[in-house]
Write an enzyme that holds these catalytic residues in place. Structure first.
Site, PDB file in Angstrom:
ATOM      1  N   MET A  92     -12.105   4.635  -0.557  1.00 54.84           N
ATOM      2  CA  MET A  92     -12.846   5.315   0.407  1.00 54.84           C
ATOM      3  C   MET A  92     -13.583   6.091   0.075  1.00 54.84           C
ATOM      4  SD  MET A  92      -9.358   3.363   2.936  1.00 54.84           S
ATOM      5  CE  MET A  92      -8.511   3.873   1.654  1.00 54.84           C
ATOM      6  N   HIS A 112      -8.364   1.422  -3.803  1.00 55.17           N
ATOM      7  CA  HIS A 112      -9.412   1.222  -2.928  1.00 55.17           C
ATOM      8  C   HIS A 112      -9.517   1.932  -2.625  1.00 55.17           C
ATOM      9  CE1 HIS A 112      -9.949  -0.079   1.783  1.00 55.17           C
ATOM     10  NE2 HIS A 112     -10.896  -0.309   1.223  1.00 55.17           N
ATOM     11  N   GLY A 140       0.948  -2.082   4.091  1.00 55.08           N
ATOM     12  CA  GLY A 140       1.639  -0.814   3.861  1.00 55.08           C
ATOM     13  C   GLY A 140       3.372  -1.059   5.064  1.00 55.08           C
ATOM     14  N   ASP A 195      -5.190   4.049  -1.982  1.00 53.33           N
ATOM     15  CA  ASP A 195      -5.807   4.209  -1.346  1.00 53.33           C
ATOM     16  C   ASP A 195      -6.789   5.764  -1.089  1.00 53.33           C
ATOM     17  OD1 ASP A 195      -6.199   1.446   0.604  1.00 53.33           O
ATOM     18  OD2 ASP A 195      -4.064   2.038   1.085  1.00 53.33           O
ATOM     19  N   GLY A 222      -8.959   4.331   7.118  1.00 56.79           N
ATOM     20  CA  GLY A 222      -8.160   5.742   7.161  1.00 56.79           C
ATOM     21  C   GLY A 222      -7.038   5.777   7.334  1.00 56.79           C
ATOM     22  N   PHE A 223      -6.228   4.709   8.256  1.00 51.47           N
ATOM     23  CA  PHE A 223      -4.695   5.529   8.365  1.00 51.47           C
ATOM     24  C   PHE A 223      -4.068   4.130   8.693  1.00 51.47           C
ATOM     25  CE2 PHE A 223      -7.441   8.867  10.518  1.00 51.47           C
ATOM     26  CZ  PHE A 223      -6.333   9.580  10.120  1.00 51.47           C
ATOM     27  N   GLY A 224      -3.135   4.428   7.806  1.00 52.23           N
ATOM     28  CA  GLY A 224      -1.902   2.666   7.930  1.00 52.23           C
ATOM     29  C   GLY A 224      -1.388   2.674   8.966  1.00 52.23           C
ATOM     30  N   GLY A 225      -0.997   1.940   9.032  1.00 53.02           N
ATOM     31  CA  GLY A 225      -0.134   1.460  10.385  1.00 53.02           C
ATOM     32  C   GLY A 225      -0.727   1.095  11.527  1.00 53.02           C
ATOM     33  N   HIS A 234      -0.980  -1.209  -4.556  1.00 53.95           N
ATOM     34  CA  HIS A 234      -2.557  -0.911  -3.807  1.00 53.95           C
ATOM     35  C   HIS A 234      -2.318   0.976  -3.709  1.00 53.95           C
ATOM     36  CE1 HIS A 234      -6.118  -1.969  -1.141  1.00 53.95           C
ATOM     37  NE2 HIS A 234      -5.153  -0.887   0.309  1.00 53.95           N
ATOM     38  N   MET A 241      -9.052   8.172  -0.613  1.00 56.40           N
ATOM     39  CA  MET A 241      -9.985   8.571   0.712  1.00 56.40           C
ATOM     40  C   MET A 241     -10.338  10.537   0.488  1.00 56.40           C
ATOM     41  SD  MET A 241      -7.604   7.885   4.362  1.00 56.40           S
ATOM     42  CE  MET A 241      -6.869   5.957   2.966  1.00 56.40           C
ATOM     43  N   SER A 289       0.544  -1.278  -0.059  1.00 61.05           N
ATOM     44  CA  SER A 289      -0.063   0.321   0.160  1.00 61.05           C
ATOM     45  C   SER A 289       0.358   1.410  -0.223  1.00 61.05           C
ATOM     46  CB  SER A 289      -1.229  -0.110   1.252  1.00 61.05           C
ATOM     47  OG  SER A 289      -1.523   1.157   1.379  1.00 61.05           O
ATOM     48  N   ASP A 333      -6.648  -6.312   4.495  1.00 56.83           N
ATOM     49  CA  ASP A 333      -6.172  -4.596   4.781  1.00 56.83           C
ATOM     50  C   ASP A 333      -6.418  -4.386   6.269  1.00 56.83           C
ATOM     51  OD1 ASP A 333      -5.053  -1.971   3.812  1.00 56.83           O
ATOM     52  OD2 ASP A 333      -6.974  -1.621   2.414  1.00 56.83           O
ATOM     53  N   GLY A 334      -5.667  -3.928   6.522  1.00 53.83           N
ATOM     54  CA  GLY A 334      -5.086  -3.577   7.484  1.00 53.83           C
ATOM     55  C   GLY A 334      -4.445  -4.178   8.064  1.00 53.83           C
ATOM     56  N   GLY A 335      -3.006  -3.475   9.388  1.00 54.72           N
ATOM     57  CA  GLY A 335      -2.105  -4.524  10.220  1.00 54.72           C
ATOM     58  C   GLY A 335      -1.792  -5.294   9.771  1.00 54.72           C
ATOM     59  N   MET A 360     -11.698  -5.209   5.428  1.00 55.71           N
ATOM     60  CA  MET A 360     -11.087  -4.894   5.561  1.00 55.71           C
ATOM     61  C   MET A 360     -10.809  -5.337   7.317  1.00 55.71           C
ATOM     62  SD  MET A 360     -10.757  -2.078   4.513  1.00 55.71           S
ATOM     63  CE  MET A 360      -8.970  -1.346   4.914  1.00 55.71           C
TER      64      MET A 360
HETATM   65  C1  DX5 Z   1      -6.779   1.764   6.001  1.00 56.25           C
HETATM   66  C2  DX5 Z   1      -5.591   1.309   3.964  1.00 56.25           C
HETATM   67  C3  DX5 Z   1      -5.306   0.109   4.433  1.00 56.25           C
HETATM   68  C4  DX5 Z   1      -3.677   0.777   4.934  1.00 56.25           C
HETATM   69  C5  DX5 Z   1      -2.731  -0.532   5.566  1.00 56.25           C
HETATM   70  O1  DX5 Z   1      -7.293   2.685   5.413  1.00 56.25           O
HETATM   71  O2  DX5 Z   1      -6.762   0.974   3.770  1.00 56.25           O
HETATM   72  O3  DX5 Z   1      -4.762   0.374   2.571  1.00 56.25           O
HETATM   73  O4  DX5 Z   1      -2.585   1.550   3.823  1.00 56.25           O
HETATM   74  O5  DX5 Z   1      -1.727   0.143   6.287  1.00 56.25           O
HETATM   75  P1  DX5 Z   1      -1.023  -1.250   7.311  1.00 56.25           P
HETATM   76  O6  DX5 Z   1      -0.576  -2.293   6.288  1.00 56.25           O
HETATM   77  O7  DX5 Z   1       0.345  -0.252   7.480  1.00 56.25           O
HETATM   78  O8  DX5 Z   1      -2.088  -0.914   7.616  1.00 56.25           O
HETATM   79 ZN    ZN Z   2      -6.845   0.161   1.637  1.00 50.79          ZN
END
Ligand code: DX5
Ligand code: ZN
Length: 218
Positions: free
Chosen positions: A68, A66, A195, A37, A144-147, A35, A39, A11, A173-175, A139
Site C-alpha cells: 500500500m 501487500h 487479521g 501489509d 490503512g488499518f485492521g479491524g 499476509h 504502508m 494478516s 482483504d478487510g473485515g 479491498m
Molecule cells: C488493511 C490491510 C489488511 C488488514 C485487514 O489496510 O490491508 O490486510 O490487516 O485486517 P482485518 O482483517 O482486521 O480487517
Molecule cells: Zn492487506
C-alpha cells in the site's frame, strides 16, 4: 462453476510485532499464506513495515506482501530480496502504461505479481492486466488499518470478476470474519485475508479452521 482452492492468509498487522515470529509460528500450520501489509504514510494514512522486518520473518508459508505504497516499482526489488512470494501493488498508483513492465519486473525477481483496487474503484481500472496477473486483490475496506467493517458494496464486483475470470485467484482483504467470509466466498472470492478475526482469538488455529470451513461450505 470452477471451484477454486480456498486459501486463508492471516494478516500480521493484527499480530504482536514484539514477538512476530512467535505469533507466526502459532498460525502457520493452519494458514496457506502469511499476509504482510506494507504502508508508506502516503498512499494510506498509516506506516507499517519495510524490507528489514519482512526479511526477519521466519515462516514456513509463503509471504503475500501487500504494497500500500506509492511508486511500488522503486521498492519491489527490496521486498523480493527480503523474501516475498507474492507482491501486490495498487492499480491506483501505477498508470496503465507502466503496469505490464512492473508485472514483468516482479516476475523477473522471482515473485508472483498481483494487483489491487480500493472498494470505491470499478474493475475497469484494472481490466488491462487481468490476463497478466497471478491474483487480483479486491479491498473490502479502505486500506490503512485492521479491524474495520466489511464493505458489502464490493460483493457485486467480486461476482463480476469471477464471471470474467473463472480460474483466477481472487483475494479479499478487510473485515473478513466467520460471517462475512461466507458472503465473499459465495460471490466467488477464494483467497481470504483476515487479521482481527484471527489474532484477537485465543484459539487462532480454530479461528482459521472455522474461516476455511465457512468459505468451503459457501
Ligand atoms: C488493511 C490491510 C489488511 C488488514 C485487514 O489496510 O490491508 O490486510 O490487516 O485486517 P482485518 O482483517 O482486521 O480487517
Ligand atoms: Zn492487506
Amino acid at each position: 462453476m470452477v471451484k477454486n482452492k480456498i486459501k486463508i492468509a492471516p494478516s500480521i498487522l493484527s499480530a504482536d510485532f514484539g514477538k512476530l515470529n512467535q505469533e507466526i509460528k502459532e498460525i502457520e500450520d493452519s494458514a496457506d499464506l502469511i499476509h504482510v501489509d506494507v504502508m508508506d504514510g502516503h498512499f494510506v494514512k498509516n506506516i507499517t513495515i519495510g524490507p528489514p522486518i519482512v526479511k526477519s520473518i521466519k515462516a514456513k508459508k509463503p509471504l503475500d506482501v501487500h504494497l500500500m505504497i506509492e511508486e511500488p516499482d522503486k521498492y519491489v526489488e527490496a521486498f523480493a530480496k527480503a523474501g516475498a512470494y507474492n507482491l501486490t501493488f495498487h492499480g491506483e498508483v501505477v498508470p496503465k502504461e507502466k503496469r505490464k513492465d512492473l508485472i514483468k519486473k516482479i516476475r523477473e525477481l522471482g515473485c508472483k505479481a498481483s494487483i489491487s483496487i480500493n472498494p470505491d474503484k470499478e474493475l475497469s481500472l484494472i481490466k488491462d492486466v487481468l490476463d497478466d496477473v497471478d491474483m487480483v486483490l479486491l479491498m473490502t475496506v479502505f486500506p490503512g488499518f485492521g479491524g474495520q467493517k466489511f464493505i458489502e458494496d464490493v460483493v457485486p464486483r467480486i461476482k463480476e470478476l469471477r464471471k470474467l475470470k473463472p480460474s483466477l485467484d481472487i483475494e479479499v482483504d478487510g473485515g473478513i470474519d466467520a460471517e462475512t467470509i461466507k458472503i465473499a466466498a459465495k460471490a466467488g472470492a477464494n483467497v481470504f485475508v483476515a487479521g482481527n478475526a484471527i489474532f484477537t482469538q485465543k484459539d487462532r488455529k480454530n479461528a482459521i479452521d472455522e474461516l476455511r470451513r465457512n468459505a468451503e461450505n459457501s
